[in-house]
Design a protein around this motif. Structure first.
Motif, PDB file in Angstrom:
ATOM      1  N   UNK A  43       9.805   7.526  -2.133  1.00  0.00           N
ATOM      2  CA  UNK A  43       9.509   8.237  -0.889  1.00  0.00           C
ATOM      3  C   UNK A  43       8.035   8.015  -0.541  1.00  0.00           C
ATOM      4  N   UNK A  44       7.759   6.936   0.131  1.00  0.00           N
ATOM      5  CA  UNK A  44       6.392   6.667   0.551  1.00  0.00           C
ATOM      6  C   UNK A  44       5.982   7.657   1.627  1.00  0.00           C
ATOM      7  N   UNK A  45       4.709   8.013   1.618  1.00  0.00           N
ATOM      8  CA  UNK A  45       4.183   8.989   2.582  1.00  0.00           C
ATOM      9  C   UNK A  45       3.264   8.276   3.560  1.00  0.00           C
ATOM     10  N   UNK A  46       3.708   8.163   4.796  1.00  0.00           N
ATOM     11  CA  UNK A  46       2.897   7.613   5.873  1.00  0.00           C
ATOM     12  C   UNK A  46       2.274   8.754   6.660  1.00  0.00           C
ATOM     13  N   UNK A 106      -0.671   9.913   0.179  1.00  0.00           N
ATOM     14  CA  UNK A 106      -0.391   9.287   1.480  1.00  0.00           C
ATOM     15  C   UNK A 106      -1.250   8.056   1.737  1.00  0.00           C
ATOM     16  N   UNK A 107      -0.727   7.191   2.578  1.00  0.00           N
ATOM     17  CA  UNK A 107      -1.531   6.147   3.214  1.00  0.00           C
ATOM     18  C   UNK A 107      -1.757   6.607   4.643  1.00  0.00           C
ATOM     19  N   UNK A 130       6.863  11.338   6.893  1.00  0.00           N
ATOM     20  CA  UNK A 130       5.913  10.887   7.904  1.00  0.00           C
ATOM     21  C   UNK A 130       5.195  12.111   8.446  1.00  0.00           C
ATOM     22  N   UNK A 131       3.886  12.105   8.354  1.00  0.00           N
ATOM     23  CA  UNK A 131       3.082  13.193   8.914  1.00  0.00           C
ATOM     24  C   UNK A 131       2.095  12.593   9.913  1.00  0.00           C
ATOM     25  N   UNK A 132       1.499  13.459  10.711  1.00  0.00           N
ATOM     26  CA  UNK A 132       0.520  12.971  11.676  1.00  0.00           C
ATOM     27  C   UNK A 132      -0.451  14.081  12.037  1.00  0.00           C
ATOM     28  N   UNK A 179       0.826  -1.203   0.000  1.00  0.00           N
ATOM     29  CA  UNK A 179       0.000   0.000   0.000  1.00  0.00           C
ATOM     30  C   UNK A 179       0.862   1.254   0.000  1.00  0.00           C
ATOM     31  N   UNK A 180       1.867   1.287   0.862  1.00  0.00           N
ATOM     32  CA  UNK A 180       2.754   2.450   0.941  1.00  0.00           C
ATOM     33  C   UNK A 180       3.522   2.653  -0.358  1.00  0.00           C
ATOM     34  N   UNK A 181       4.008   1.568  -0.948  1.00  0.00           N
ATOM     35  CA  UNK A 181       4.778   1.665  -2.184  1.00  0.00           C
ATOM     36  C   UNK A 181       3.892   2.144  -3.332  1.00  0.00           C
ATOM     37  N   UNK A 182       2.713   1.555  -3.467  1.00  0.00           N
ATOM     38  CA  UNK A 182       1.813   1.915  -4.571  1.00  0.00           C
ATOM     39  C   UNK A 182       1.349   3.356  -4.443  1.00  0.00           C
TER      40      UNK A 182
END
Length: 431
Positions: free
Chosen positions: A231-234, A175-176, A258-260, A165-168
Motif C-alpha cells: 500500500x504505497x502512500x502518495x 509517504x512520497x 492517496x492524500x493531498x 520511490x513509491x514502492x520503497x
C-alpha cells in the motif's frame, strides 16, 4: 511552574471530538487533565475567557532556506514565524543548498544548534540532488527521522523512478510527497493558462500539467498494490485544480492511500490577483481560475483534501522586484494560514471550526505519523495554540517574523487572532 491550569476557554480537539467549554491542566510539559469548567483546582491558573484552545498546528510543507539561502530565511526566523501562526510542528522541504538528501544533511538540519523555535521535522529529497534519477537512501533516512520523501518543486517525471520511490517508501510506511507538475508542458510558463494570462501576454500552465502527473502517480500505486502487494502512500502537494482533485477523489473511493494538501492562497485568491504583474501573487502551482478555487474549497469541505499546508516560501525583496517572468515562485504563509482559513472556510463557506482545526492540526499530524502531535489527549506534549476565533484583524507584512515579506496578503482582512503558542507547556509566542 510545573502545573498550569487554563480556565474559561473553549477547547476544540478533533482527535477527541471535543468542541466546548473545558479547563485544561498542563503538568511537566504535558497534558495532565481536561475537565468541565471549574473542576480543576490549582495554585497557578490562566484565565483565557473568550479564547479557543486547540492542538498546535502542524504544517507538512515549509521552506526554511537553511542551509544555503539564509538571506531569505533561516530555521530560526522561519520557525519564529511558524510560532506566530500557531504552528508547533513544521516539516522542512529539501530544496536547500546543498539539497537535503543524506543522513548527514538531515542530522545537521535537525540539530539544536539551528535554534528552531518549534518542533522541526523534515522530508529529505526522494532522489539524489532532487535530479529525478537515483533514489536517496530511504531506509537510512527513515531511521534518521525522515517523515517522508519529496523532490518538492522538481517532480519525479520518469515512471520507473517514481514507481521505485513509491514502492520503497511504502515498505517503510512513509509517504512520497509529489509536486504535481509535468514540467514538459510548462516550460516558459509563469502563471495559470486563461484569460488573465492572455491579457498580460504571459504563457500559462494548463490544468492538465497538474492532473496528468496526479493521474500517472495514482496508476503507479494501483500497479504497486496489484503486483507487489504494498500500500504505497502518495501525497499530492498544494493541489490546485478541479481535474486533479477529481482524480484524487476517485482514488480515495477505490481504497488507495492517496492524500493531498491545499494551500490557503489557492482557496482564497484567483489569477486575477496578479493584476498588473504583481510578483507577490506568483507561485507554483499558480493561482488558478475561480472554478478551480471553488473546487479546492469544495474538496476541503467534503474531506477530499486532507490538510492545509502553507508552502511557506520566503524570497528576498530584490528577487521579487523584477519582471514577472523572472521572479521566483512562492509566498510566505505561516502567519496568515489561520486567519484565511477562518475568514474564507469558516465564515464565508460555513465550515465548522472543528473541521478547520482538524485540517491544520490533527489531520496533518496523522499524515506524517506523529501520534503525539495534533492532539490534546492526556499524556501528549502540551503543544497548543490559543486564539480569538471571532477577532478580526489586518495582516501587515512589515510586522512579519519571517525574514522575507513576499506575501500577497499585505493589508488583507483576517479572522482569528493568535494570542499564544505553547510547546511542552512553555510559551514560544505570545501577544
Amino acid at each position: 511552574m510545573s502545573d498550569l491550569i487554563l480556565t474559561g476557554g473553549h477547547l476544540v480537539d478533533p482527535s477527541q471530538n471535543i468542541d466546548g467549554p473545558r479547563d485544561l491542566l498542563i503538568r511537566d510539559g504535558r497534558i495532565a487533565a481536561i475537565e468541565q469548567p471549574g473542576l480543576l483546582k490549582g495554585e497557578h491558573t490562566m484565565d483565557i475567557t473568550g479564547q479557543t484552545i486547540a492542538p498546535g498546528f502542524v504544517d507538512v510543507h515549509v521552506h526554511l532556506r537553511e542551509p544555503g539561502q539564509t538571506y531569505k530565511e533561516t530555521i530560526a526566523t522561519g520557525t519564529n514565524a511558524a510560532a506566530a501562526g500557531g504552528f508547533t510542528t513544521v516539516v522542512a522541504m529539501p530544496n536547500t543548498v546543498p539539497v537535503n538528501d543524506t543522513v548527514a544533511s538531515l542530522d545537521w538540519m535537525l540539530q539544536p544548534a539551528r535554534n528552531a523555535r518549534v518542533n522541526l521535522l523534515a522530508m529529505p529529497a526522494a532522489t539524489m540532488g532532487s535530479m529525478g534519477a537515483l533514489l536517496s537512501n530511504f531506509e537510512a533516512l527513515a531511521k534518521a527521522g525522515a517523515v517522508g520523501f519529496t523532490d518538492d518543486g522538481k517532480p519525479i517525471l520518469e515512471d520507473p523512478i517514481m514507481r521505485e520511490a513509491l514502492l520503497t517508501a511504502g515498505r517503510l510506511g512513509l509517504p512520497v510527497s509529489q509536486h504535481a507538475e509535468d514540467t514538459r508542458l510548462t516550460g516558459g510558463c509563469s502563471m495559470n493558462a486563461g484569460p488573465v494570462a492572455f491579457r498580460l501576454g504571459l504563457r500559462g500552465m494548463t490544468v492538465e500539467a497538474e492532473s496528468k502527473i496526479v493521474e500517472r502517480d495514482i496508476r503507479l500505486i494501483e500497479d504497486i498494490w496489484k503486483k507487489d502487494g504494498v500500500r504505497a502512500h502518495l501525497h499530492v502537494q498544494h493541489v490546485s485544480t478541479a481535474k486533479a482533485l477529481e482524480a484524487i477523489r476517485r482514488a480515495k473511493a477505490d481504497g488507495h492511500t492517496v492524500t493531498c494538501e491545499a494551500a490557503p492562497h489557492h482557496f482564497t485568491l484567483t489569477d486575477e490577483a496578479i493584476g498588473d504583474f504583481n510578483t507577490h501573487a506568483k507561485m507554483n502551482p499558480p493561482l488558478r481560475s475561480e472554478l478551480d478555487r471553488q473546487a479546492v474549497i469544495a474538496a476541503l469541505l467534503d474531506g477530499t483534501v486532507d490538510c492545509i499546508a502553507t508552502d511557506h516560501a520566503p524570497h528576498a525583496a530584490h528577487e521579487k522586484e523584477v519582471e514577472f517572468e523572472r521572479a521566483p515562485n512562492g509566498i510566505t504563509g505561516l502567519e496568515t494560514a489561520l486567519g484565511l482559513a477562518l475568514r474564507v472556510l469558516v465564515r464565508e463557506y460555513g465550515m465548522p471550526l472543528s473541521r478547520a482545526v482538524a485540517l491544520l492540526s490533527t489531520h496533518p499530524a496523522a499524515l506524517i505519523h506523529q501520534k503525539d502531535r495534533g492532539t490534546l489527549r492526556v499524556g501528549a506534549p502540551a503543544d497548543l495554540v490559543l486564539f480569538e476565533a471571532t477577532q478580526e484583524w489586518t495582516y501587515e507584512t512589515a510586522k512579519t517574523l519571517s525574514k522575507s515579506k513576499n506575501s500577497p496578503f499585505d493589508q488583507a482582512p483576517m479572522l482569528g487572532r493568535i494570542t499564544q503558542t505553547l510547546i511542552a507547556g512553555k510559551t514560544v509566542y505570545g501577544r
